[in-house]
Enzyme design. Structure first.
Site, PDB file in Angstrom:
ATOM      1  N   ASP A  73       0.885  -1.156   0.000  1.00 23.77           N
ATOM      2  CA  ASP A  73       0.000   0.000   0.000  1.00 23.77           C
ATOM      3  C   ASP A  73       0.934   1.220   0.000  1.00 23.77           C
ATOM      4  O   ASP A  73       2.128   1.097   0.297  1.00 23.77           O
ATOM      5  CB  ASP A  73      -0.870  -0.039   1.265  1.00 23.77           C
ATOM      6  CG  ASP A  73      -1.680   1.221   1.433  1.00 23.77           C
ATOM      7  OD1 ASP A  73      -2.362   1.602   0.469  1.00 23.77           O
ATOM      8  OD2 ASP A  73      -1.614   1.842   2.515  1.00 23.77           O
TER       9      ASP A  73
ATOM     10  N   GLY B 108      -7.280   4.331   3.614  1.00 24.03           N
ATOM     11  CA  GLY B 108      -7.385   3.187   2.694  1.00 24.03           C
ATOM     12  C   GLY B 108      -8.555   3.241   1.731  1.00 24.03           C
ATOM     13  O   GLY B 108      -8.568   2.518   0.748  1.00 24.03           O
ATOM     14  N   ILE B 109      -9.547   4.074   2.003  1.00 26.23           N
ATOM     15  CA  ILE B 109     -10.729   4.058   1.115  1.00 26.23           C
ATOM     16  C   ILE B 109     -10.616   5.139   0.034  1.00 26.23           C
ATOM     17  O   ILE B 109      -9.876   6.100   0.179  1.00 26.23           O
ATOM     18  CB  ILE B 109     -12.071   4.157   1.888  1.00 26.23           C
ATOM     19  CG1 ILE B 109     -12.218   5.486   2.622  1.00 26.23           C
ATOM     20  CG2 ILE B 109     -12.217   2.981   2.853  1.00 26.23           C
ATOM     21  CD1 ILE B 109     -13.590   5.687   3.262  1.00 26.23           C
TER      22      ILE B 109
ATOM     23  N   ASN C 182      -3.503   9.405  -7.049  1.00 27.84           N
ATOM     24  CA  ASN C 182      -2.296  10.244  -7.100  1.00 27.84           C
ATOM     25  C   ASN C 182      -1.026   9.446  -6.816  1.00 27.84           C
ATOM     26  O   ASN C 182       0.029  10.038  -6.565  1.00 27.84           O
ATOM     27  CB  ASN C 182      -2.416  11.365  -6.061  1.00 27.84           C
ATOM     28  CG  ASN C 182      -3.568  12.294  -6.377  1.00 27.84           C
ATOM     29  OD1 ASN C 182      -3.591  12.923  -7.439  1.00 27.84           O
ATOM     30  ND2 ASN C 182      -4.545  12.375  -5.484  1.00 27.84           N
TER      31      ASN C 182
ATOM     32  N   ASP D  46      -0.060   5.064   0.935  1.00 28.14           N
ATOM     33  CA  ASP D  46      -0.279   6.057   1.986  1.00 28.14           C
ATOM     34  C   ASP D  46      -0.270   5.376   3.353  1.00 28.14           C
ATOM     35  O   ASP D  46      -1.098   4.502   3.620  1.00 28.14           O
ATOM     36  CB  ASP D  46      -1.631   6.754   1.768  1.00 28.14           C
ATOM     37  CG  ASP D  46      -1.676   7.535   0.455  1.00 28.14           C
ATOM     38  OD1 ASP D  46      -0.731   8.293   0.200  1.00 28.14           O
ATOM     39  OD2 ASP D  46      -2.645   7.372  -0.308  1.00 28.14           O
TER      40      ASP D  46
ATOM     41  N   SER E 267      -5.102   5.186  -4.174  1.00 31.08           N
ATOM     42  CA  SER E 267      -4.969   6.591  -4.551  1.00 31.08           C
ATOM     43  C   SER E 267      -4.780   6.784  -6.051  1.00 31.08           C
ATOM     44  O   SER E 267      -3.959   6.122  -6.678  1.00 31.08           O
ATOM     45  CB  SER E 267      -3.778   7.209  -3.812  1.00 31.08           C
ATOM     46  OG  SER E 267      -3.542   8.510  -4.313  1.00 31.08           O
TER      47      SER E 267
ATOM     48  N   ARG F 202     -11.373   8.165  -2.801  1.00 34.88           N
ATOM     49  CA  ARG F 202     -11.764   9.569  -2.612  1.00 34.88           C
ATOM     50  C   ARG F 202     -13.287   9.716  -2.542  1.00 34.88           C
ATOM     51  O   ARG F 202     -13.811  10.415  -1.678  1.00 34.88           O
ATOM     52  CB  ARG F 202     -11.213  10.404  -3.775  1.00 34.88           C
ATOM     53  CG  ARG F 202     -11.202  11.891  -3.498  1.00 34.88           C
ATOM     54  CD  ARG F 202     -10.672  12.633  -4.715  1.00 34.88           C
ATOM     55  NE  ARG F 202      -9.430  12.069  -5.197  1.00 34.88           N
ATOM     56  CZ  ARG F 202      -8.977  12.179  -6.447  1.00 34.88           C
ATOM     57  NH1 ARG F 202      -9.669  12.860  -7.338  1.00 34.88           N
ATOM     58  NH2 ARG F 202      -7.843  11.635  -6.810  1.00 34.88           N
TER      59      ARG F 202
HETATM   60  C1  BG6 Z   1      -5.618   5.959   0.107  1.00 36.48           C
HETATM   61  C2  BG6 Z   1      -5.641   6.827   1.350  1.00 36.48           C
HETATM   62  O1  BG6 Z   1      -4.341   5.442  -0.085  1.00 36.48           O
HETATM   63  O2  BG6 Z   1      -5.997   6.719  -1.030  1.00 36.48           O
HETATM   64  C3  BG6 Z   1      -7.011   7.464   1.497  1.00 36.48           C
HETATM   65  O3  BG6 Z   1      -5.363   6.025   2.493  1.00 36.48           O
HETATM   66  C4  BG6 Z   1      -7.367   8.225   0.234  1.00 36.48           C
HETATM   67  O4  BG6 Z   1      -7.013   8.314   2.614  1.00 36.48           O
HETATM   68  C5  BG6 Z   1      -7.299   7.284  -0.957  1.00 36.48           C
HETATM   69  O5  BG6 Z   1      -8.675   8.768   0.332  1.00 36.48           O
HETATM   70  C6  BG6 Z   1      -7.622   7.969  -2.273  1.00 36.48           C
HETATM   71  O6  BG6 Z   1      -6.626   8.904  -2.559  1.00 36.48           O
HETATM   72  P1  BG6 Z   1      -6.666   9.960  -3.741  1.00 36.48           P
HETATM   73  O7  BG6 Z   1      -5.235  10.441  -3.806  1.00 36.48           O
HETATM   74  O8  BG6 Z   1      -7.053   9.228  -4.988  1.00 36.48           O
HETATM   75  O9  BG6 Z   1      -7.624  11.010  -3.368  1.00 36.48           O
HETATM   76 MG    MG Z   2      -2.699   3.162   3.498  1.00 36.65          MG
END
Ligand code: BG6
Ligand code: MG
Length: 219
Positions: free
Chosen positions: A8, A45-46, A117, A10, A115, A48
């Site tokens: 994972d 983990g969830i 990002n 973040d 994510s 956006r």
């Molecule tokens: C996860 C984070 O890795 O990515 C979450 O733990 C976040 O907190 C999720 O909401 C989505 O991220 P992003 O960068 O696509 O907004």
């Molecule tokens: Mg995480």
């Protein structure tokens, strides 16, 4: 035998929780919604969209889907801007060392992040080179706790789930790993990741030596 490791991002490779917190906080202030660190924790983990739905549910707010998407995009703009300051110094202690050991020992290494990002974050950390495959929030339709992102990453490594180890800091991430039949390492407190096969308080303790000692029949 374990031949692949799926990370994972973040909370495992780097700690973005504070940046997500500030961005959600800014959006919630604009909207007059309550948001605190406890609520932020529940977003670990969830995706956006699932995050904004959770925040709205907490605030008993309801909006049409286009407006929800627009607000999620606004939060993301704030978040992405804050990533600009991230550098190679922002690996969580122990994460880069573990990635280096795994590469030196010839393990397949993949990212399995929710994510969208993830590539940007890895670029900021100069960490793209550690990964054979990068799975992010754009890779599969169903996000954690569904196992899809990990199953997809394992398939890219050409390994079945029981030959892969997943590193996760989120409760729902451990749920996803277990649902997919993966061995899993939890990073964080007992109440969050106590259901993992093994748990460490932080990545600093999660050395390859410690992990191998725990899963000794599998290495
Ligand atoms: C996860 C984070 O890795 O990515 C979450 O733990 C976040 O907190 C999720 O909401 C989505 O991220 P992003 O960068 O696509 O907004
Ligand atoms: Mg995480």
């Amino acid at each position: 035998m374990i031949k692949g490791v799926i990370f994972d991002l973040d909370g495992v490779i780097t700690d973005t929780a504070e940046l997500h917190y500030s961005a959600w906080k800014a959006l919630c202030e604009e909207m007059g919604w309550h948001f605190d660190r406890q609520l932020n924790e529940s977003l670990r983990g969830i995706s956006r969209l699932d995050s904004i739905r959770t925040i709205m549910h907490h605030n008993k707010a309801s909006l049409d889907p286009d407006r929800i998407a627009e607000l999620a995009e606004r939060k993301n703009k704030i978040y992405v801007e804050s990533l600009g300051g991230m550098t190679e110094e922002d690996f969580l202690p122990g994460a880069r060392e573990l990635l280096t050991h795994l590469r030196n020992e010839g393990f397949g290494v993949a990212l399995g992040s929710s994510s969208k990002n993830a590539v940007k974050v890895l670029q900021q950390l100069n960490a793209i080179r550690y990964f054979d495959f990068i799975g992010d929030g754009n890779t599969v339709a169903k996000s954690k706790p569904a196992p899809d992102i990990f199953l997809h990453a394992a398939a890219q490594l050409k390994l079945p789930p029981n030959r892969c180890l997943v590193f996760e800091d989120a409760e729902k991430g451990i749920d996803a790993a277990k649902a997919g039949g993966f061995h899993c390492v939890g990073i964080g407190p007992e109440e969050r990741v106590g259901h993992a096969d093994i748990r460490f308080d932080s990545m600093k303790e999660a050395t390859l030596f410690e992990v191998k000692s725990h899963f000794k029949d599998l290495f």
